[in-house]
Design a protein around this motif. Structure first.
Motif, PDB file in Angstrom:
ATOM      1  N   LEU A  96       0.843  -1.205   0.000  1.00  0.00           N
ATOM      2  CA  LEU A  96       0.000   0.000   0.000  1.00  0.00           C
ATOM      3  C   LEU A  96       0.876   1.253   0.000  1.00  0.00           C
ATOM      4  CD1 LEU A  96      -2.909  -1.057   2.392  1.00  0.00           C
ATOM      5  CD2 LEU A  96      -3.050  -0.540  -0.055  1.00  0.00           C
ATOM      6  N   ALA A  97       2.000   1.182   0.723  1.00  0.00           N
ATOM      7  CA  ALA A  97       2.915   2.324   0.715  1.00  0.00           C
ATOM      8  C   ALA A  97       3.452   2.548  -0.690  1.00  0.00           C
ATOM      9  CB  ALA A  97       4.067   2.088   1.691  1.00  0.00           C
ATOM     10  N   LYS A  98       3.816   1.465  -1.340  1.00  0.00           N
ATOM     11  CA  LYS A  98       4.304   1.581  -2.715  1.00  0.00           C
ATOM     12  C   LYS A  98       3.218   2.163  -3.620  1.00  0.00           C
ATOM     13  CE  LYS A  98       7.365  -0.961  -4.695  1.00  0.00           C
ATOM     14  NZ  LYS A  98       8.131   0.158  -5.245  1.00  0.00           N
ATOM     15  N   THR A  99       1.976   1.720  -3.409  1.00  0.00           N
ATOM     16  CA  THR A  99       0.866   2.221  -4.215  1.00  0.00           C
ATOM     17  C   THR A  99       0.719   3.734  -4.041  1.00  0.00           C
ATOM     18  OG1 THR A  99      -0.255   0.108  -3.926  1.00  0.00           O
ATOM     19  CG2 THR A  99      -1.589   1.945  -4.700  1.00  0.00           C
ATOM     20  N   ALA A 100       0.768   4.169  -2.797  1.00  0.00           N
ATOM     21  CA  ALA A 100       0.623   5.605  -2.540  1.00  0.00           C
ATOM     22  C   ALA A 100       1.757   6.387  -3.196  1.00  0.00           C
ATOM     23  CB  ALA A 100       0.611   5.864  -1.033  1.00  0.00           C
ATOM     24  N   VAL A 101       2.957   5.862  -3.039  1.00  0.00           N
ATOM     25  CA  VAL A 101       4.122   6.583  -3.545  1.00  0.00           C
ATOM     26  C   VAL A 101       4.174   6.568  -5.080  1.00  0.00           C
ATOM     27  CG1 VAL A 101       6.652   6.484  -3.607  1.00  0.00           C
ATOM     28  CG2 VAL A 101       5.461   6.351  -1.437  1.00  0.00           C
ATOM     29  N   THR A 102       3.474   5.638  -5.701  1.00  0.00           N
ATOM     30  CA  THR A 102       3.399   5.640  -7.159  1.00  0.00           C
ATOM     31  C   THR A 102       2.222   6.460  -7.655  1.00  0.00           C
ATOM     32  OG1 THR A 102       4.279   3.399  -7.054  1.00  0.00           O
ATOM     33  CG2 THR A 102       3.474   4.131  -9.186  1.00  0.00           C
ATOM     34  N   ALA A 103       1.113   6.390  -6.917  1.00  0.00           N
ATOM     35  CA  ALA A 103      -0.098   7.073  -7.375  1.00  0.00           C
ATOM     36  C   ALA A 103       0.030   8.594  -7.271  1.00  0.00           C
ATOM     37  CB  ALA A 103      -1.314   6.590  -6.578  1.00  0.00           C
ATOM     38  N   ILE A 104       0.740   9.067  -6.261  1.00  0.00           N
ATOM     39  CA  ILE A 104       0.844  10.526  -6.104  1.00  0.00           C
ATOM     40  C   ILE A 104       1.605  11.176  -7.261  1.00  0.00           C
ATOM     41  CG2 ILE A 104       1.817  12.358  -4.651  1.00  0.00           C
ATOM     42  CD1 ILE A 104       0.905  10.535  -2.239  1.00  0.00           C
ATOM     43  N   PRO A 105       2.783  10.668  -7.641  1.00  0.00           N
ATOM     44  CA  PRO A 105       3.421  11.237  -8.837  1.00  0.00           C
ATOM     45  C   PRO A 105       2.538  11.090 -10.081  1.00  0.00           C
ATOM     46  CG  PRO A 105       4.940   9.788  -7.699  1.00  0.00           C
ATOM     47  CD  PRO A 105       3.637   9.658  -7.002  1.00  0.00           C
ATOM     48  N   VAL A 153      -2.954   2.978  -9.851  1.00  0.00           N
ATOM     49  CA  VAL A 153      -3.371   1.939  -8.895  1.00  0.00           C
ATOM     50  C   VAL A 153      -3.725   0.648  -9.627  1.00  0.00           C
ATOM     51  CG1 VAL A 153      -5.125   1.300  -7.197  1.00  0.00           C
ATOM     52  CG2 VAL A 153      -4.145   3.617  -7.182  1.00  0.00           C
ATOM     53  N   LEU A 154      -4.471   0.809 -10.714  1.00  0.00           N
ATOM     54  CA  LEU A 154      -4.870  -0.351 -11.513  1.00  0.00           C
ATOM     55  C   LEU A 154      -3.634  -1.093 -12.037  1.00  0.00           C
ATOM     56  CD1 LEU A 154      -7.452  -1.659 -12.900  1.00  0.00           C
ATOM     57  CD2 LEU A 154      -6.813  -0.338 -14.895  1.00  0.00           C
ATOM     58  N   ALA A 155      -2.681  -0.328 -12.573  1.00  0.00           N
ATOM     59  CA  ALA A 155      -1.482  -0.951 -13.146  1.00  0.00           C
ATOM     60  C   ALA A 155      -0.641  -1.639 -12.068  1.00  0.00           C
ATOM     61  CB  ALA A 155      -0.656   0.097 -13.875  1.00  0.00           C
ATOM     62  N   LEU A 156      -0.574  -1.041 -10.882  1.00  0.00           N
ATOM     63  CA  LEU A 156       0.164  -1.663  -9.781  1.00  0.00           C
ATOM     64  C   LEU A 156      -0.448  -3.016  -9.424  1.00  0.00           C
ATOM     65  CD1 LEU A 156       0.772   1.449  -7.597  1.00  0.00           C
ATOM     66  CD2 LEU A 156       2.529  -0.237  -8.076  1.00  0.00           C
ATOM     67  N   GLY A 157      -1.771  -3.034  -9.374  1.00  0.00           N
ATOM     68  CA  GLY A 157      -2.458  -4.283  -9.060  1.00  0.00           C
ATOM     69  C   GLY A 157      -2.124  -5.358 -10.080  1.00  0.00           C
ATOM     70  N   VAL A 158      -2.167  -4.978 -11.364  1.00  0.00           N
ATOM     71  CA  VAL A 158      -1.836  -5.943 -12.420  1.00  0.00           C
ATOM     72  C   VAL A 158      -0.379  -6.388 -12.285  1.00  0.00           C
ATOM     73  CG1 VAL A 158      -1.590  -6.243 -14.914  1.00  0.00           C
ATOM     74  CG2 VAL A 158      -3.607  -5.101 -13.995  1.00  0.00           C
ATOM     75  N   GLY A 159       0.509  -5.433 -11.981  1.00  0.00           N
ATOM     76  CA  GLY A 159       1.923  -5.768 -11.792  1.00  0.00           C
ATOM     77  C   GLY A 159       2.123  -6.766 -10.660  1.00  0.00           C
ATOM     78  N   MET A 160       1.383  -6.596  -9.575  1.00  0.00           N
ATOM     79  CA  MET A 160       1.498  -7.517  -8.444  1.00  0.00           C
ATOM     80  C   MET A 160       1.002  -8.911  -8.817  1.00  0.00           C
ATOM     81  SD  MET A 160       0.109  -5.103  -5.378  1.00  0.00           S
ATOM     82  CE  MET A 160       0.699  -3.423  -5.278  1.00  0.00           C
ATOM     83  N   LEU A 161      -0.022  -8.944  -9.679  1.00  0.00           N
ATOM     84  CA  LEU A 161      -0.568 -10.243 -10.067  1.00  0.00           C
ATOM     85  C   LEU A 161       0.352 -10.965 -11.045  1.00  0.00           C
ATOM     86  CD1 LEU A 161      -4.328  -9.289 -10.498  1.00  0.00           C
ATOM     87  CD2 LEU A 161      -3.404 -10.918  -8.840  1.00  0.00           C
ATOM     88  N   ILE A 162       0.918 -10.204 -12.001  1.00  0.00           N
ATOM     89  CA  ILE A 162       1.687 -10.849 -13.073  1.00  0.00           C
ATOM     90  C   ILE A 162       3.182 -10.929 -12.756  1.00  0.00           C
ATOM     91  CG2 ILE A 162       2.315 -10.702 -15.523  1.00  0.00           C
ATOM     92  CD1 ILE A 162      -0.427  -9.609 -16.089  1.00  0.00           C
ATOM     93  N   ARG A 163       3.723  -9.944 -12.074  1.00  0.00           N
ATOM     94  CA  ARG A 163       5.110  -9.932 -11.594  1.00  0.00           C
ATOM     95  C   ARG A 163       6.164  -9.712 -12.667  1.00  0.00           C
ATOM     96  NH1 ARG A 163       5.908 -14.189  -6.626  1.00  0.00           N
ATOM     97  NH2 ARG A 163       4.224 -13.393  -5.335  1.00  0.00           N
ATOM     98  N   GLN A 164       5.953 -10.235 -13.877  1.00  0.00           N
ATOM     99  CA  GLN A 164       6.954 -10.043 -14.929  1.00  0.00           C
ATOM    100  C   GLN A 164       6.676  -8.760 -15.703  1.00  0.00           C
ATOM    101  OE1 GLN A 164       6.159 -13.739 -15.406  1.00  0.00           O
ATOM    102  NE2 GLN A 164       8.028 -14.254 -14.299  1.00  0.00           N
ATOM    103  N   THR A 165       7.745  -8.000 -15.938  1.00  0.00           N
ATOM    104  CA  THR A 165       7.587  -6.721 -16.625  1.00  0.00           C
ATOM    105  C   THR A 165       6.937  -6.900 -17.995  1.00  0.00           C
ATOM    106  OG1 THR A 165       9.524  -5.847 -15.500  1.00  0.00           O
ATOM    107  CG2 THR A 165       8.818  -4.704 -17.477  1.00  0.00           C
ATOM    108  N   ALA A 166       7.509  -7.776 -18.805  1.00  0.00           N
ATOM    109  CA  ALA A 166       7.016  -7.931 -20.168  1.00  0.00           C
ATOM    110  C   ALA A 166       5.540  -8.318 -20.170  1.00  0.00           C
ATOM    111  CB  ALA A 166       7.845  -8.968 -20.911  1.00  0.00           C
ATOM    112  N   GLY A 167       5.197  -9.286 -19.334  1.00  0.00           N
ATOM    113  CA  GLY A 167       3.825  -9.767 -19.280  1.00  0.00           C
ATOM    114  C   GLY A 167       2.861  -8.677 -18.837  1.00  0.00           C
ATOM    115  N   ALA A 168       3.222  -8.010 -17.750  1.00  0.00           N
ATOM    116  CA  ALA A 168       2.323  -6.998 -17.196  1.00  0.00           C
ATOM    117  C   ALA A 168       2.135  -5.840 -18.171  1.00  0.00           C
ATOM    118  CB  ALA A 168       2.871  -6.484 -15.862  1.00  0.00           C
ATOM    119  N   VAL A 169       3.226  -5.372 -18.759  1.00  0.00           N
ATOM    120  CA  VAL A 169       3.136  -4.244 -19.677  1.00  0.00           C
ATOM    121  C   VAL A 169       2.336  -4.627 -20.917  1.00  0.00           C
ATOM    122  CG1 VAL A 169       4.494  -2.789 -21.230  1.00  0.00           C
ATOM    123  CG2 VAL A 169       5.201  -3.055 -18.861  1.00  0.00           C
TER     124      VAL A 169
END
Ligand SMILES: Nc1ncnc2c1ncn2[C@@H]1O[C@H](COP(=O)(O)OP(=O)(O)OP(=O)(O)O)[C@@H](O)[C@H]1O
Ligand SMILES: [Mg+2]
Lengths: 249, 314
Positions: A96-105, A153-169
């Protein structure tokens, strides 16, 4: 608070977020300038309204999707996610901290894209229709702040689910840039499905292309659509956090 | 004090750690020894709560890792020196770790000093040599001045100077009364570093004892006997209760020392060309003990090996 600070140090101690931010702003604003120089708007045209300055904001949104997904997948790639969970074993707190720190920028980028696109359009090709008069005008421009934040936030969630950069992107970009548009082409049910897709919802909140006939009679109003977009993002994030808690780091 | 009770972990069909129980005492360096793939790293990840055990549990001073508040203050660990963002400076890496556990910022400079990285603290960690990365990892482990320290193969890939530095460093940590748990697949290295040994093979516990005991028990002493006519001596040795095995033209005797064998030879009037005590190497002993539990066997017999001074165990 200390966990938020740690995430902030992480974010600001590598350069790639800066490049992403620059790209996310420069791409839509720059191309909007190009369009503005060519645009011909007649008073009373169906195409006039503040939102025409925001037509390219989805490009910035795509970059934010990538940036936010990367912020988590790169941690998996470099193994720093293990260090993260080692120092903050309560994974939900860390994420959640990571989410906040990504969502604010992302929200700041949204503000820059929204107002930047509007201002550059105005500067190059000024029309009285582009003034920010009504609440609807403000929503189209300032609303980018919320849309970009929720997009992250949406992209972070997908990143957490998929974990791999190529796949998630790949999943995020193909979905955002292709799938949502193509679903509308499915005969009969396509439209009804499309009315419940997250980025479609985001665009309805901003009021992009409000005047197109097939976009009347929608199930939700602009704020309803914003709430819906936020709910989808929150659900994906929750799924991501749950998966991170269940699986081995 | 670290305690593992019935620790088990399977990844799909692979049983990486199998009902493993051991304890790591305070104030000593405890070696965690096992061949490649034995489950050492997996066990350490479970101790740190990174991987969830399929069964059993690992406790640190009676607590699960996940229940520790600001864990850096209790447990420091270096599992993989590469778990650093390559574009982040060494100092920034330590800074975010320190901040997450509310450790004072000056502690970052202190640990950089301890491991000798002060001069390169501002450089990106991706450009570090393996030795420097290893030192950065150790700095991170020391941040919270923890009582318990875990290191996974810290000397892997280091030059002799680096190895010596780490070895001395671990001894100092233990002398300060800390719990030091360090894994390796080299018994010879552990014999010099660790006072206690937890030995595993294929995820199972093989032994837990002091290093001395383990080495003594593991390196069976034998005597090599050579001569033109050993038939009578062989019979006599057998009758005297020693076990005898042929080794080329000679005999390898265990369970009897040189003096007794020499006297027996005199009594049976055997001419001896050689009577020499053999001491098995540590690595051999280790291979013998974990022999059945090595994950990836290599066909040593097929490889053209140079003649060894010490006869192969089997
Ligand atoms: N994440 C994982 N997924 C699947 N299998 C795994 C995973 N981690 C470890 N294993 C398997 O578990 C077994 C133990 O691996 P582990 O890395 O713990 O051994 P190790 O003792 O640390 O070996 P080494 O000396 O090579 O580091 C191996 O068979 C390995 O292939
Ligand atoms: Mg290992």
């Amino acid at each position: 608070m200390s966990v938020l600070n740690a995430e902030r140090i992480k974010l600001l101690s590598t350069r790639s977020p800066w490049w992403c931010a620059l790209l996310a702003i420069a791409l839509p604003v720059g191309l909007t300038a190009l369009i503005a120089s060519q645009a011909q708007i007649q008073p009373g045209d169906a195409g006039n309204g503040v939102y025409i300055t925001q037509m390219l904001s989805s490009l910035g949104r795509a970059v934010v999707l990538v940036m936010a997904a990367l912020s988590i997948t790169s941690e998996y790639r470099f193994g720093t996610i293990r260090s993260t969970f080692q120092v903050v074993p309560h994974r939900a707190t860390a994420l959640l901290a990571k989410t906040a720190v990504t969502a604010i920028p992302a929200m700041l980028i949204g503000a820059a894209v929204g107002f930047g696109s509007w201002a550059v359009f105005q500067a190059i090709n000024s029309f009285p229709e582009l003034a920010l008069d009504t609440a609807q005008d403000w929503r189209a421009v300032a609303g980018q702040v919320l849309v970009f934040g929720i997009t992250a936030v949406l992209a972070l969630g997908v990143g957490m689910l998929i974990r791999q950069t190529a796949g998630a992107v790949a999943v995020l970009l193909v979905y955002a840039l292709l799938v949502e548009g193509l679903i509308g082409l499915i005969p009969k049910i396509g439209d009804d499905i499309q009315h419940w897709l997250p980025f479609f919802a985001a665009d309805r909140f901003l009021g992009l292309q409000d005047d197109i006939p097939q976009l009347r009679d929608l199930p939700l109003g602009p704020w309803g659509y914003l709430a819906y977009f936020a709910a989808v993002a929150a659900a994906v994030l929750a799924a991501g956090i749950l998966s991170a808690q269940r699986r081995d780091a | 004090m670290i305690e593992a009770v019935g620790l088990t972990k399977s990844y799909g069909k692979t049983l990486a750690v199998d009902n493993l129980s051991f304890s790591v005492p305070t104030g000593r360096v405890t070696g965690f020894l096992g061949p490649n793939g034995a489950g050492k790293s997996t066990t350490m990840r479970m101790i740190l709560g990174l991987d969830t055990p399929t069964g059993g549990s690992a406790l640190i001073d009676g607590k699960r890792y996940r229940d520790l508040h600001q864990p850096l203050r209790t447990v420091g660990a270096l599992l993989d020196a590469k778990w650093v963002h390559p574009n982040r400076s060494a100092r920034a890496h330590l800074q975010w770790l320190a901040r997450s556990n509310k450790l004072p910022a000056k502690r970052v400079d202190e640990v950089l000093e301890i491991v000798g990285l002060t001069a390169v603290a501002g450089k990106r960690a991706g450009g570090f040599s393996l030795g420097m990365s290893q030192r950065l990892g150790i700095a991170a482990a020391l941040l919270g001045d923890p009582q318990v320290l875990l290191f996974d193969e810290p000397v892997n890939g280091l030059d002799p100077e680096g190895i010596l530095w780490i070895r001395k460093f671990m001894h100092r940590l233990a002398e300060e009364g800390r719990t030091v748990f360090v894994s390796s697949h080299l018994l010879s290295e552990m014999a010099l570093t660790a006072q206690e040994l937890v030995v595993i093979g294929r995820g199972k516990l093989i032994s837990q004892s002091s290093t001395e005991d383990f080495v003594a028990q593991a390196t069976e002493n034998t005597v090599l006997v050579r001569g033109p006519q050993l038939g009578h001596l062989r019979t006599a040795l057998g009758q005297a209760g020693a076990s005898v095995r042929d080794e080329g033209a000679g005999l390898v005797v265990s369970g009897m020392d040189c003096a007794d064998i020499g006297e027996l030879a005199a009594r049976t009037q055997t001419v001896l060309h050689e009577l020499s005590p053999q001491r098995g190497s540590l690595e051999e002993a280790f291979m013998q003990l974990t022999g059945d539990s090595v994950e990836y066997h290599t066909e040593i017999a097929d490889a053209p090996t140079p003649a060894t001074l010490v006869p192969a165990g089997k």
